[in-house]
Design a protein around this motif. Sequence first.
Motif, short mmCIF file in Angstrom:
data_model
loop_
_atom_site.label_atom_id
_atom_site.label_comp_id
_atom_site.label_asym_id
_atom_site.label_seq_id
_atom_site.Cartn_x
_atom_site.Cartn_y
_atom_site.Cartn_z
N VAL A 1 1.28 11.69 8.67
CA VAL A 1 2.46 12.53 8.87
C VAL A 1 3.57 12.18 7.88
O VAL A 1 4.12 13.05 7.20
CB VAL A 1 2.97 12.40 10.32
CG1 VAL A 1 4.25 13.22 10.52
CG2 VAL A 1 1.91 12.86 11.30
N LEU A 2 3.93 10.90 7.82
CA LEU A 2 5.11 10.48 7.05
C LEU A 2 4.86 10.41 5.55
O LEU A 2 5.77 10.65 4.76
CB LEU A 2 5.59 9.12 7.56
CG LEU A 2 6.13 9.10 8.99
CD1 LEU A 2 6.40 7.67 9.45
CD2 LEU A 2 7.41 9.93 9.07
N GLN A 3 3.63 10.06 5.16
CA GLN A 3 3.34 9.96 3.73
C GLN A 3 2.79 11.25 3.15
O GLN A 3 3.17 11.66 2.05
CB GLN A 3 2.36 8.82 3.46
CG GLN A 3 2.08 8.60 1.97
CD GLN A 3 1.11 7.45 1.72
OE1 GLN A 3 0.49 6.93 2.65
NE2 GLN A 3 0.97 7.05 0.46
N HIS A 4 1.90 11.89 3.90
CA HIS A 4 1.22 13.07 3.37
C HIS A 4 1.75 14.38 3.95
O HIS A 4 1.30 15.45 3.53
CB HIS A 4 -0.28 12.96 3.63
CG HIS A 4 -0.89 11.70 3.09
ND1 HIS A 4 -0.90 11.38 1.75
CD2 HIS A 4 -1.49 10.65 3.72
CE1 HIS A 4 -1.48 10.22 1.56
NE2 HIS A 4 -1.85 9.75 2.75
N GLY A 5 2.66 14.32 4.92
CA GLY A 5 3.22 15.54 5.48
C GLY A 5 2.23 16.36 6.28
O GLY A 5 2.36 17.59 6.38
N ALA A 6 1.22 15.71 6.86
CA ALA A 6 0.19 16.42 7.62
C ALA A 6 0.74 16.92 8.95
O ALA A 6 1.85 16.55 9.37
CB ALA A 6 -1.01 15.50 7.85
N GLY A 7 -0.03 17.75 9.60
CA GLY A 7 0.35 18.25 10.92
C GLY A 7 0.07 17.21 11.99
O GLY A 7 0.19 16.00 11.76
N PHE B 1 3.31 3.95 1.55
CA PHE B 1 2.13 3.55 2.31
C PHE B 1 2.47 2.52 3.36
O PHE B 1 1.96 2.57 4.49
CB PHE B 1 1.07 2.98 1.36
CG PHE B 1 -0.12 2.38 2.06
CD1 PHE B 1 -1.20 3.17 2.42
CD2 PHE B 1 -0.15 1.03 2.39
CE1 PHE B 1 -2.29 2.63 3.09
CE2 PHE B 1 -1.23 0.47 3.06
CZ PHE B 1 -2.31 1.28 3.40
N LEU B 2 3.33 1.58 3.01
CA LEU B 2 3.58 0.43 3.88
C LEU B 2 4.47 0.76 5.08
O LEU B 2 4.26 0.22 6.17
CB LEU B 2 4.22 -0.70 3.07
CG LEU B 2 3.30 -1.37 2.04
CD1 LEU B 2 4.12 -2.24 1.10
CD2 LEU B 2 2.23 -2.19 2.74
N ALA B 3 5.49 1.58 4.90
CA ALA B 3 6.46 1.82 5.97
C ALA B 3 5.81 2.31 7.27
O ALA B 3 6.11 1.78 8.34
CB ALA B 3 7.53 2.81 5.50
N PRO B 4 4.90 3.30 7.23
CA PRO B 4 4.25 3.70 8.49
C PRO B 4 3.45 2.58 9.13
O PRO B 4 3.47 2.43 10.36
CB PRO B 4 3.34 4.86 8.05
CG PRO B 4 3.96 5.39 6.80
CD PRO B 4 4.50 4.18 6.11
N GLY B 5 2.74 1.79 8.32
CA GLY B 5 1.98 0.69 8.87
C GLY B 5 2.85 -0.37 9.50
O GLY B 5 2.52 -0.94 10.54
N ASP C 1 -3.31 -3.26 -3.53
CA ASP C 1 -3.40 -1.92 -4.11
C ASP C 1 -3.30 -0.89 -2.97
O ASP C 1 -4.23 -0.75 -2.17
CB ASP C 1 -4.72 -1.76 -4.86
CG ASP C 1 -4.84 -0.39 -5.52
OD1 ASP C 1 -3.84 0.35 -5.55
OD2 ASP C 1 -5.96 -0.06 -5.98
N THR C 2 -2.18 -0.20 -2.92
CA THR C 2 -1.95 0.78 -1.85
C THR C 2 -2.22 2.21 -2.31
O THR C 2 -1.89 3.16 -1.60
CB THR C 2 -0.50 0.67 -1.34
OG1 THR C 2 0.40 0.85 -2.44
CG2 THR C 2 -0.25 -0.70 -0.71
N GLY C 3 -2.81 2.36 -3.48
CA GLY C 3 -3.14 3.69 -3.97
C GLY C 3 -2.02 4.33 -4.76
O GLY C 3 -1.08 3.66 -5.20
N LYS C 4 -2.11 5.65 -4.91
CA LYS C 4 -1.12 6.38 -5.69
C LYS C 4 0.22 6.42 -4.97
O LYS C 4 0.29 6.35 -3.75
CB LYS C 4 -1.61 7.80 -5.96
CG LYS C 4 -2.90 7.88 -6.77
CD LYS C 4 -3.31 9.32 -6.98
CE LYS C 4 -4.60 9.41 -7.79
NZ LYS C 4 -5.04 10.83 -8.01
N GLY C 5 1.29 6.57 -5.76
CA GLY C 5 2.62 6.68 -5.19
C GLY C 5 3.26 5.32 -4.98
O GLY C 5 2.70 4.27 -5.32
#
Length: 256
Positions: A223-229, A68-72, A59-63
Amino acid sequence: MTAAGTYTPRPGAAPLPRMIGAQAVLETKMLLRNGEQLLLTVVIPTLLLVLFSTVDIVDTGKGEAVDFLAPGILALAVMSTAFTGQAIATGFERRYGVLKRLASSPLPRWGLMTAKTASVLVTEILQVILLTAIAFALGWSPHGNPLTVLLLLVLGTAAFSGLGLLMAGTLKAEATLAAANLVFLLLLVGGGVVVPLDKFPSGAQDVLGLLPVSALSDGLRDVLQHGAGVPWADLGILAVWAVLGLGAAARFFRWE
């Protein structure tokens, strides 16, 4: 011979940049020709990305799972090359006396380590290109600043390289082989690569979050999933590991 009795061209060492470049090319070819290294650096990350993105195992959460997996998996690729692969290859080079002989060549020791680092970076570039292409084919939709991603990958590479060289320069080759593979498996499971850290007990989350692969995975994911700074906390953890690992490797690395 010239009239002065000297040979033309004069024998001697090549310019330092050319020596480092030649050694880097050799290191890269050796790495890419090694079946075990290819398994660690290419096959395993690719299989994990495809499997966990297409089959509902964790279970990788929403979306989308691939988001979720690609950055990891990118973090895992960095660890497999900069830490596991480099530790094993360097450990056996040390055992067989390759490092000792290279250290007596015109190429300085720091130049040899620079060439190894360049080889790691070239391999990682190939990994990132391949894994990114596969992730896009699976429906990945990345966000964020590419420069921040690059900074995370560079600091992650420095952290894992220091730890890999420290292990290779202090342990016997067989011990390095076993320890590097064991650490790879443990961090694959407990480093937030394919299993979210919030699936672990709260006490364990605080400890696991300080691991370099966890910091790299979380930073890339923010950064890649949530677009954070800029994920300063994760960058700080990676910077500490890089300084400690590279500093310890420079201090305790044994060439024989």
